[in-house]
Enzyme design. Structure first.
Site, PDB file in Angstrom:
ATOM      1  CE  LYS A 175      -4.096  -1.679   2.491  1.00 40.34           C
ATOM      2  NZ  LYS A 175      -5.040  -1.390   1.391  1.00 40.34           N
TER       3      LYS A 175
ATOM      4  NE  ARG B  78     -11.118  -9.410  -2.483  1.00 47.62           N
ATOM      5  CZ  ARG B  78     -11.430  -8.512  -3.394  1.00 47.62           C
ATOM      6  NH1 ARG B  78     -11.752  -8.890  -4.615  1.00 47.62           N
ATOM      7  NH2 ARG B  78     -11.430  -7.213  -3.101  1.00 47.62           N
TER       8      ARG B  78
HETATM    9  N1  BES Z   1      -8.418  -3.483   4.103  1.00 50.05           N
HETATM   10  C1  BES Z   1      -8.477  -3.056   2.755  1.00 50.05           C
HETATM   11  C2  BES Z   1      -9.735  -2.246   2.447  1.00 50.05           C
HETATM   12  C3  BES Z   1      -9.749  -0.840   2.960  1.00 50.05           C
HETATM   13  C4  BES Z   1      -8.963   0.130   2.391  1.00 50.05           C
HETATM   14  C5  BES Z   1     -10.619  -0.489   3.965  1.00 50.05           C
HETATM   15  C6  BES Z   1      -9.023   1.430   2.855  1.00 50.05           C
HETATM   16  C7  BES Z   1     -10.690   0.812   4.415  1.00 50.05           C
HETATM   17  C8  BES Z   1      -9.877   1.775   3.858  1.00 50.05           C
HETATM   18  C9  BES Z   1      -8.486  -4.261   1.834  1.00 50.05           C
HETATM   19  O1  BES Z   1      -7.738  -5.341   2.258  1.00 50.05           O
HETATM   20  C10 BES Z   1      -7.908  -3.815   0.537  1.00 50.05           C
HETATM   21  O2  BES Z   1      -6.766  -3.484   0.509  1.00 50.05           O
HETATM   22  N2  BES Z   1      -8.727  -3.814  -0.505  1.00 50.05           N
HETATM   23  C11 BES Z   1      -8.301  -3.367  -1.774  1.00 50.05           C
HETATM   24  C12 BES Z   1      -8.855  -4.328  -2.804  1.00 50.05           C
HETATM   25  C13 BES Z   1      -8.287  -4.134  -4.180  1.00 50.05           C
HETATM   26  C14 BES Z   1      -6.832  -4.502  -4.198  1.00 50.05           C
HETATM   27  C15 BES Z   1      -9.073  -4.990  -5.144  1.00 50.05           C
HETATM   28  C16 BES Z   1      -8.843  -1.966  -2.009  1.00 50.05           C
HETATM   29  O3  BES Z   1      -9.971  -1.688  -1.599  1.00 50.05           O
HETATM   30  O4  BES Z   1      -8.113  -1.156  -2.552  1.00 50.05           O
HETATM   31 MN    MN Z   2      -5.709  -5.187   1.642  1.00 52.71          MN
END
Ligand code: BES
Ligand code: MN
Ligand code: ZN
Length: 498
Positions: free
Chosen positions: A279, A353
């Protein structure tokens, strides 16, 4: 906190503070009307002089009003009378409690329960009051050094009732609200703890602690060896890069005899760096909240146990830390889930997931009546619904509707998103049974579709709490949601609502 009800005239009541309300257009609520009469028109005069606001949630604390026994009167704005409903009640009572929480008040009489509220019974007004008390008094100080001062002097809350006939239901509402507040505080504590303390092992110990000394609750924790034996390679692919071993926490509460259980599954990623699909830096600290789904199902269990509800409830928490390292899963790696289906991990940041799918497969062994998973799953859900409503997805529209309805009465709002088959096509993979991402568009929904591939034949719903589980900025902290929604859903099933 001590709770009670009274039918005494508010102005005669010997408490440290009264909470009364005024509506727009110089209309006094019932409590304010009594104070005004006893003080020969003091409230009306203060409204005329512009010293009291009727704007919803604006609160002024008055001292030593002649003819009123209580030394303080908190006058809170209720907004327009026609628009005064459950939501406005909750806003007003929370604002009033906040205004007096820093004072030396030990006892408070809430007179807002004298107001007619179209869409809420006395039971709910009492419940909202107790829940507001818990949320206003909540502090997270365990990580500060030095001795922390007591949060508040509040010890006793009374509710004003027009007559004795509503007393029993009000007391029930207070008991339920207090228990919901308890579960939310636990959820917030677990969420607010940093990831170097709140590890998968810490979550497991917290779940075990709840079961200690409780005959109806049993907690079991599976380690990585047991999960490998069960074939949970999807879950294990997420913990592969971390030094913290992943765990599967299984809590079983038996209060409902032979009924089929409800199973709640909570995403417990104690820190989400994104893994090799790292990230970006800004606000990455907030990924310590990526276990708020887990915290909320454990918190809901704490509420249910405290109320000894006559239901069977199982909680499953897959919990891992998502880290990049030499042993981490790579983009393009293919893993086999417990269901047998294979997954191409195109993005290691879509890890929620990957742990939920194995936990959902595991839930089948309980022959559940209903399975609900709760997860901070996608940033896309925040784009879609913002921070006000939780996303609800299900192939069963009736189940989705009952969850949204539970949120509505609980004041813990949710909204349904669709799960049409067309969206699921985006998860197509050239190499495995499916990919773990579906692209940018409709990201909350494609995540829901991924989970749906593991819940065939189950009565299942998915809650995406990415936007509602915590607040950012100056108010940064876990919210305790969706404990009120889940508890309302379970209260309704258990026949414990009046
Ligand atoms: N935990 C995150 C989702 C999230 C991000 C919640 C920011 C709250 C604030 C999750 O694991 C994630 O990183 N999801 C990705 C999915 C994508 C790679 C398809 C996302 O939402 O960017
Ligand atoms: Mn994630
Ligand atoms: Zn995540």
């Amino acid at each position: 906190m001590q709770y009670s009800t009274t039918t005494a005239k508010p102005s005669n009541r010997h408490v440290d503070c009264l909470i009364v309300g005024i509506y727009a257009g110089d209309t006094l609520g019932n409590g304010a009307g009594d104070v005004d009469q006893s003080s020969r028109g003091k409230i009306k005069r203060l409204i005329k002089s512009g010293d009291l606001s009727s704007k919803l949630g604006h609160c002024t604390v008055l001292n030593d009003i002649d003819g009123v026994r209580a030394p303080r009167v908190a006058v809170v704005g209720l907004g327009k009378q026609q628009a005064f409903s459950a939501k406005q009640f909750q806003t007003a009572v929370t604002a009033a409690l906040r205004a007096i929480s820093g004072s030396k008040c030990k006892s408070v009489l809430n007179c807002l329960t004298l107001e007619p509220v179209e869409n809420a019974s006395g039971y709910y007004l009492a419940r909202y009051t107790a829940q507001a008390v818990a949320s206003v008094l909540y502090r997270f100080t365990q990580m500060k050094s030095g001795k922390q001062p007591a949060t508040s002097s509040l010890r006793r809350i009374e509710l004003s009732l027009a007559n004795r006939s509503g007393a029993a239901k009000a007391m029930l509402g207070l008991e339920h609200g207090d228990a919901i507040g308890f579960g939310m505080s636990l959820t917030r504590d677990l969420g607010n703890l940093p990831a170097n303390i709140c590890t998968p092992g810490y979550l497991a110990r917290s779940a075990q602690k709840l079961a200690r000394d409780n005959k109806l609750l049993h907690t079991r924790v599976l380690g990585e060896t047991e999960m490998k034996r069960l074939g949970m390679h999807s879950l294990l692919s997420v913990s592969a890069g971390s030094n913290e071993p992943g765990k599967l926490i299984v809590m079983q509460y038996k209060g409902g005899g032979k009924q089929k259980p409800v199973v709640l599954v909570g995403k417990g990623v104690t820190f989400d760096t994104g893994g090799i699909s790292l990230k970006p830096g800004p606000a990455m600290d907030e990924m310590k909240f990526d276990m708020c789904g887990a915290a909320s199902v454990i918190g809901t269990m704490a509420t249910v146990v405290r109320l000894k509800l006559r239901i069977n409830l199982n909680v499953i928490v897959p919990t891992v830390e998502n880290m990049p390292s030499g042993t981490a899963t790579r983009p393009g790696d293919i893993v086999q889930s417990m269901s047998g289906q294979t997954i191409e991990v195109l993005n290691t940041d879509a890890e929620g997931r990957l742990i939920l799918c194995d936990a959902l497969t595991y839930s089948r062994r309980f022959k559940p009546d209903t399975v609900i998973d709760v997860a901070t799953l996608t940033g896309a859900c925040v784009v879609a619904l913002g921070h006000h409503r939780t996303g609800v997805m299900s192939k069963n529209n009736q189940l989705a509707a009952s969850i949204v309805a539970a949120g509505e009465v609980a004041g813990d709002y949710a909204w349904q998103l669709p799960l049409d088959d067309e969206y699921a096509e985006l998860l197509q993979s050239n190499f495995a049974d499916m990919a773990n991402i579906g692209g940018r568009d409709g990201g909350a929904i494609t995540a829901g579709c991924f989970l749906a591939k593991f819940t065939d034949g189950l009565n299942w719903a998915h809650l995406d709490i990415a936007g509602t589980a915590w607040a950012s900025g100056k108010q940064k902290g876990a919210s305790g949601r969706p404990v009120p929604l889940l508890t309302e859903f379970l209260l309704a099933r258990s026949g414990a609502l009046p």
